[in-house]
Design a protein around this motif. Structure first.
Motif, PDB file in Angstrom:
ATOM      1  N   ASP A 102      13.072  37.599  19.160  1.00  0.00           N
ATOM      2  CA  ASP A 102      12.125  37.450  18.204  1.00  0.00           C
ATOM      3  C   ASP A 102      12.182  35.873  17.588  1.00  0.00           C
ATOM      4  OD1 ASP A 102      10.640  39.483  15.897  1.00  0.00           O
ATOM      5  OD2 ASP A 102      11.629  37.510  15.071  1.00  0.00           O
ATOM      6  N   GLU A 103      11.134  35.558  16.951  1.00  0.00           N
ATOM      7  CA  GLU A 103      11.089  34.073  16.247  1.00  0.00           C
ATOM      8  C   GLU A 103      12.048  33.886  15.331  1.00  0.00           C
ATOM      9  OE1 GLU A 103       7.189  33.408  15.516  1.00  0.00           O
ATOM     10  OE2 GLU A 103       6.364  33.045  17.676  1.00  0.00           O
ATOM     11  N   SER A 104      12.246  35.089  14.494  1.00  0.00           N
ATOM     12  CA  SER A 104      13.172  34.821  13.414  1.00  0.00           C
ATOM     13  C   SER A 104      14.816  34.835  13.759  1.00  0.00           C
ATOM     14  CB  SER A 104      13.123  35.918  12.459  1.00  0.00           C
ATOM     15  OG  SER A 104      14.222  36.147  11.552  1.00  0.00           O
ATOM     16  N   ASN A 105      15.473  33.785  13.224  1.00  0.00           N
ATOM     17  CA  ASN A 105      16.997  33.603  13.576  1.00  0.00           C
ATOM     18  C   ASN A 105      17.677  34.919  12.915  1.00  0.00           C
ATOM     19  OD1 ASN A 105      16.318  31.147  14.665  1.00  0.00           O
ATOM     20  ND2 ASN A 105      17.939  30.081  13.167  1.00  0.00           N
ATOM     21  N   ARG A 106      17.114  35.395  11.798  1.00  0.00           N
ATOM     22  CA  ARG A 106      17.876  36.591  11.000  1.00  0.00           C
ATOM     23  C   ARG A 106      17.659  37.885  11.877  1.00  0.00           C
ATOM     24  NH1 ARG A 106      15.379  38.248   5.980  1.00  0.00           N
ATOM     25  NH2 ARG A 106      16.918  39.717   5.739  1.00  0.00           N
ATOM     26  N   VAL A 107      16.742  38.037  12.628  1.00  0.00           N
ATOM     27  CA  VAL A 107      16.205  39.178  13.615  1.00  0.00           C
ATOM     28  C   VAL A 107      17.358  38.991  14.784  1.00  0.00           C
ATOM     29  CG1 VAL A 107      14.557  40.529  14.830  1.00  0.00           C
ATOM     30  CG2 VAL A 107      13.940  39.588  12.650  1.00  0.00           C
ATOM     31  N   ASP A 124      22.813  29.827  11.908  1.00  0.00           N
ATOM     32  CA  ASP A 124      22.790  31.216  11.241  1.00  0.00           C
ATOM     33  C   ASP A 124      23.928  32.360  12.205  1.00  0.00           C
ATOM     34  OD1 ASP A 124      21.054  30.425   9.538  1.00  0.00           O
ATOM     35  OD2 ASP A 124      19.398  30.841  11.020  1.00  0.00           O
ATOM     36  N   GLU A 135       9.716  40.329   8.438  1.00  0.00           N
ATOM     37  CA  GLU A 135      11.116  40.017   8.937  1.00  0.00           C
ATOM     38  C   GLU A 135      12.259  41.138   8.428  1.00  0.00           C
ATOM     39  OE1 GLU A 135      13.086  35.705   9.092  1.00  0.00           O
ATOM     40  OE2 GLU A 135      13.325  36.618   7.253  1.00  0.00           O
ATOM     41  N   SER A 136      12.134  41.032   7.231  1.00  0.00           N
ATOM     42  CA  SER A 136      13.087  42.030   6.398  1.00  0.00           C
ATOM     43  C   SER A 136      12.947  43.558   6.921  1.00  0.00           C
ATOM     44  CB  SER A 136      13.127  42.076   4.890  1.00  0.00           C
ATOM     45  OG  SER A 136      13.187  40.756   4.334  1.00  0.00           O
TER      46      SER A 136
END
Length: 466
Positions: A402-407, A439, A373-374
């Motif tokens: 993407d599944e990641s909120n950060r992404v 987020d 993710e990072s």
């Protein structure tokens, strides 16, 4: 011990302290002259000012009240150099925000029943393991601990330690009042990070070292907030210690002490280079860091060789000390890009690429498919820095889904000023996926939709060609 010998030793020690006191007084004047612009951290607060000294009676009163005996070097400072000044809590000139007046802020570390615990045993010691420290603070970290037990645990942990000054960010310098390490200064964080003892054996040595590093200019360097956390002394003394010890940890301390110096001469760099050639492991890495900081051209071939050991450290050293030479490393990056699997190495690689002012998309776009993710977050941030980022719409679309909120968040931010209608379908999908804010995704989505006259609400009603 023979009484006569004991008296002679005490007289000799008193003479030594008296000579050191006079040196410190002289160095205080010199430090103030050299740091006339108050660049050293904390100097703008204490302004190198000290208040009137205290009397023996003042010392005795404090010792009697708290049933303790203050270390001789600390008492000598208070009685011969000064007590208090202009800084935080009326602190005197000294490291960070200075030295508290006698008896001030005694309960910085132990909030209640300070008198009971200040006379207690000090159970801290230099280079404590994290495991030992974790065991000490285990009970106090429990959510269910009572107020009484909390105070008892604080008293046990910080017993026998007198706070003598503040460093900022919940950090303090304190002095040990009893036991094997009586008189040593220790750095303590009230958020309970592992305490770190300073390297000097007494208060006056620690204080004089601070003055020496102000005068040398070492503490005027950018980000020089490391005083007391690194070994001090002249370069010659540190090198002598390095070669006299077989302890790798002590060698490492010495190398860190060399690294924080302001400059090294060619002769010292010759020594460091020869040591690098015959060293291994952590010490070799530290020697390479010194070379990279003080002589990039000399370090370059060794940095190239070290890429087989650690790409991360090579990228770090180049970015920290020679970022203007980043372009030297494009070939190395191209040859090793596919082998980068951890986010820290990838981040420093990205920092170097950004310094090159090139279109590095061909190197980082494949990482939009990373499992890390990072790494994906860094990839989209880096794509967003390109002046031709509109050419990579398909890569951004992968991030928006993407599944990641950060992404998703990073991809939305990176698409600033890109107004491609091809993105609307995916913006609509995000609006439907996030009916409420998470987020800061909707905030950034609305920024991207504004040029189209849309919002996260109205885009849901928009009919788009599939």
């Amino acid at each position: 011990m023979n009484e006569g010998i004991k008296i002679k030793m005490e007289e000799s020690n008193s003479k030594f302290i008296a000579e050191q006191i006079e040196r410190i007084k002289s160095k205080l004047v010199e430090a103030k002259q050299i740091d006339k612009d108050l660049k050293v951290f904390g100097a703008s607060s204490h302004k190198y000012a000290l208040g009137e000294v205290v009397s023996k009676e003042d010392i005795l009163k404090f010792e009697t009240e708290y049933n303790v005996e203050l270390p001789n070097c600390y008492k000598a400072f208070l009685m011969n150099i000064g007590n208090g000044g202009e800084s935080f809590s009326s602190s005197a000139a000294g490291p960070f925000y200075g030295i508290y007046p006698l008896g001030k802020n005694v309960n910085d570390l132990i909030y209640e029943n300070t008198k009971e615990y200040l006379k207690g045993d000090c159970i801290l010691y230099p280079k404590m393991s994290d495991e030992y420290w974790d065991d000490l603070i285990e009970k106090i970290e429990e959510d269910a601990i009572s107020d009484d037990d909390y105070e008892k645990e604080l008293g046990k942990i910080y017993g026998g330690i007198l706070p003598i000054g503040e460093q900022g960010c919940s950090c303090y310098h304190a002095i040990v009042l009893n036991g094997e390490f009586k008189g040593r200064v220790v750095n303590i964080n009230s958020e309970r990070y592992n305490p770190q003892f300073t390297f000097e054996l007494n208060f006056l040595d620690w204080y004089e070292r601070w003055l020496d590093e102000v005068i040398s200019g070492d503490l005027m360097q950018d980000n020089a907030g490391w005083f007391g956390y690194r070994i001090g002394g002249s370069l010659q003394d540190i090198l002598k210690m390095y070669f006299l010890t077989n302890d790798d940890e002590v060698k490492s301390d010495c190398l860190t002490g060399i690294l924080i110096k302001q400059k090294l001469d060619a002769e010292t760099l010759d020594i460091i280079e020869e040591e690098y050639k015959i060293s291994k492991g952590e010490n070799q890495k530290e020697l390479l860091q010194i070379l990279a900081k003080f002589d990039y051209e000399r370090a370059y071939p060794y940095l190239v060789d070290f890429t087989d050991v650690s790409l991360l450290h090579v990228f770090q050293f180049v970015f920290w000390y020679a970022k203007d030479k980043s372009s030297d490393w494009l070939g190395v990056i191209e040859a090793n890009m596919e082998m980068i699997k951890d986010d820290e190495t990838f981040s420093f690689c990205a920092y170097l690429l950004k310094e090159m002012n090139i279109d590095y998309s061909y190197l980082i776009v494949p990482f939009t498919e990373s499992d890390n993710e990072s790494i994906k977050v860094t990839t989209y941030y880096m794509l967003g820095q390109l002046s031709n980022k509109e050419n990579y719409i398909d890569a951004f679309i992968v991030g928006l889904n993407d599944e990641s909120n950060r992404v998703v968040h990073t991809a939305l931010q990176a698409l600033n000023v890109v107004e491609d209608k091809k993105l609307l379908k995916h913006y609509k999908s995000i609006a439907e996926r996030f009916p409420v804010e998470q987020d800061y995704i909707l905030v950034n989505l609305n920024h991207r939709l504004k040029p189209f006259g849309l919002s996260n609400i109205t885009i849901k009603d928009l009919v788009l060609d599939t």
